[in-house]
Write an enzyme that holds these catalytic residues in place. Structure first.
Site, PDB file in Angstrom:
ATOM      1  N   LYS A  14      38.672  -9.678  27.160  1.00  0.00           N
ATOM      2  CA  LYS A  14      37.461 -10.179  27.810  1.00  0.00           C
ATOM      3  C   LYS A  14      36.615 -11.022  26.865  1.00  0.00           C
ATOM      4  O   LYS A  14      36.163 -12.096  27.228  1.00  0.00           O
ATOM      5  CB  LYS A  14      36.619  -9.023  28.360  1.00  0.00           C
ATOM      6  CG  LYS A  14      37.282  -8.236  29.452  1.00  0.00           C
ATOM      7  CD  LYS A  14      36.388  -7.125  29.979  1.00  0.00           C
ATOM      8  CE  LYS A  14      35.943  -6.130  28.940  1.00  0.00           C
ATOM      9  NZ  LYS A  14      36.986  -5.309  28.357  1.00  0.00           N
ATOM     10  N   ARG A  89      30.137  -1.614  35.425  1.00  0.00           N
ATOM     11  CA  ARG A  89      31.194  -0.622  35.207  1.00  0.00           C
ATOM     12  C   ARG A  89      31.273   0.401  36.325  1.00  0.00           C
ATOM     13  O   ARG A  89      32.176   1.226  36.349  1.00  0.00           O
ATOM     14  CB  ARG A  89      30.976   0.099  33.875  1.00  0.00           C
ATOM     15  CG  ARG A  89      31.197  -0.804  32.691  1.00  0.00           C
ATOM     16  CD  ARG A  89      31.040  -0.027  31.412  1.00  0.00           C
ATOM     17  NE  ARG A  89      31.045  -0.926  30.270  1.00  0.00           N
ATOM     18  CZ  ARG A  89      31.868  -0.831  29.251  1.00  0.00           C
ATOM     19  NH1 ARG A  89      32.777   0.116  29.220  1.00  0.00           N
ATOM     20  NH2 ARG A  89      31.796  -1.673  28.259  1.00  0.00           N
ATOM     21  N   ARG A 134      35.485  -1.741  14.048  1.00  0.00           N
ATOM     22  CA  ARG A 134      34.512  -1.296  15.052  1.00  0.00           C
ATOM     23  C   ARG A 134      34.670   0.195  15.320  1.00  0.00           C
ATOM     24  O   ARG A 134      35.750   0.691  15.591  1.00  0.00           O
ATOM     25  CB  ARG A 134      34.689  -2.078  16.361  1.00  0.00           C
ATOM     26  CG  ARG A 134      34.028  -3.425  16.314  1.00  0.00           C
ATOM     27  CD  ARG A 134      34.277  -4.281  17.511  1.00  0.00           C
ATOM     28  NE  ARG A 134      34.163  -3.618  18.800  1.00  0.00           N
ATOM     29  CZ  ARG A 134      34.296  -4.254  19.951  1.00  0.00           C
ATOM     30  NH1 ARG A 134      34.536  -5.550  19.978  1.00  0.00           N
ATOM     31  NH2 ARG A 134      34.195  -3.599  21.084  1.00  0.00           N
ATOM     32  N   ARG A 145      37.595   5.723  26.321  1.00  0.00           N
ATOM     33  CA  ARG A 145      37.115   4.492  26.953  1.00  0.00           C
ATOM     34  C   ARG A 145      38.142   3.935  27.943  1.00  0.00           C
ATOM     35  O   ARG A 145      37.778   3.462  29.015  1.00  0.00           O
ATOM     36  CB  ARG A 145      36.772   3.441  25.888  1.00  0.00           C
ATOM     37  CG  ARG A 145      35.500   3.777  25.118  1.00  0.00           C
ATOM     38  CD  ARG A 145      35.252   2.830  23.964  1.00  0.00           C
ATOM     39  NE  ARG A 145      35.108   1.472  24.427  1.00  0.00           N
ATOM     40  CZ  ARG A 145      35.676   0.418  23.861  1.00  0.00           C
ATOM     41  NH1 ARG A 145      36.434   0.549  22.797  1.00  0.00           N
ATOM     42  NH2 ARG A 145      35.491  -0.783  24.339  1.00  0.00           N
TER      43      ARG A 145
END
Length: 192
Positions: A14, A89, A134, A145
């Site tokens: 994305k 979401r 990250r 996730r």
């Protein structure tokens, strides 16, 4: 005004595709992840709350996310359009976004969903973790996730499909090829 939503699970590309779309169409990028990281980096009160929520592998509550998005949109009134990356979401978030944008006469133009297998996602995020470090890419949080995406977020797609705005794009392949497929969908929308 061109308003796009780009969907896909963590690691689908994305962010990469958003950068290319921004350059091509002159859009303002709204990434909830970037907004959260900025608040965390600046150690705002909101950032401290968001940091703990993300560290636990959970989604940030709608109320926090939506108010941040509204603020971002209001600060960029002269934009040619927006690309929403990582939001909505949930169906509730999609409804709230629609309500806010439509009240400003700027509805969502089209929704782009990047289809990527879970196996490919795991490989991509492992590479991304090596490069970026990250914290949200750690294996246990990543699994949570991805599960969150496939158990909750994916249910937003039928919401946009009912509106005739959903376009599924194969997210596996060369970056430029995927970008070309995304652009073809957008260009058809712009002509139509």
């Amino acid at each position: 005004m061109l308003n796009l939503v780009i969907f896909g699970p963590p690691g689908a590309g994305k962010g990469t595709q958003s950068e290319k779309l921004i350059a091509q169409y002159g859009l303002h990028h709204i990434s909830t992840g970037d907004m959260f990281r900025a608040h965390i980096k600046n150690e705002t009160e909101l950032g401290k709350k968001v940091n703990q929520i993300i560290a636990d592998g959970n989604l940030v509550p709608d109320s926090i996310t939506i108010s941040m998005l509204e603020q971002e949109i209001n600060e960029h009134q002269n934009a040619k359009g927006f690309i929403f990356d990582g939001f909505p979401r949930t169906v509730a978030q999609a409804e709230a976004l629609d309500q806010f944008l439509e009240s400003n006469g700027q509805p969502i133009s089209t929704v782009l969903a990047l289809d990527v297998s879970e196996e490919e996602l795991t490989t991509r995020i492992a590479k991304r973790q090596e490069i970026s470090g990250r914290a949200d890419d750690a294996a246990d949080k990543l699994k949570k996730r991805i599960e969150e995406y496939f158990s909750k977020t994916i249910h937003v797609l039928p919401y946009y499909e009912k509106q005739g705005k959903l376009n599924k794009i194969d997210g596996i392949g060369e970056i430029d090829e995927i970008f070309g497929n995304l652009s073809n969908v957008i260009d058809k929308h712009l002509v139509g």
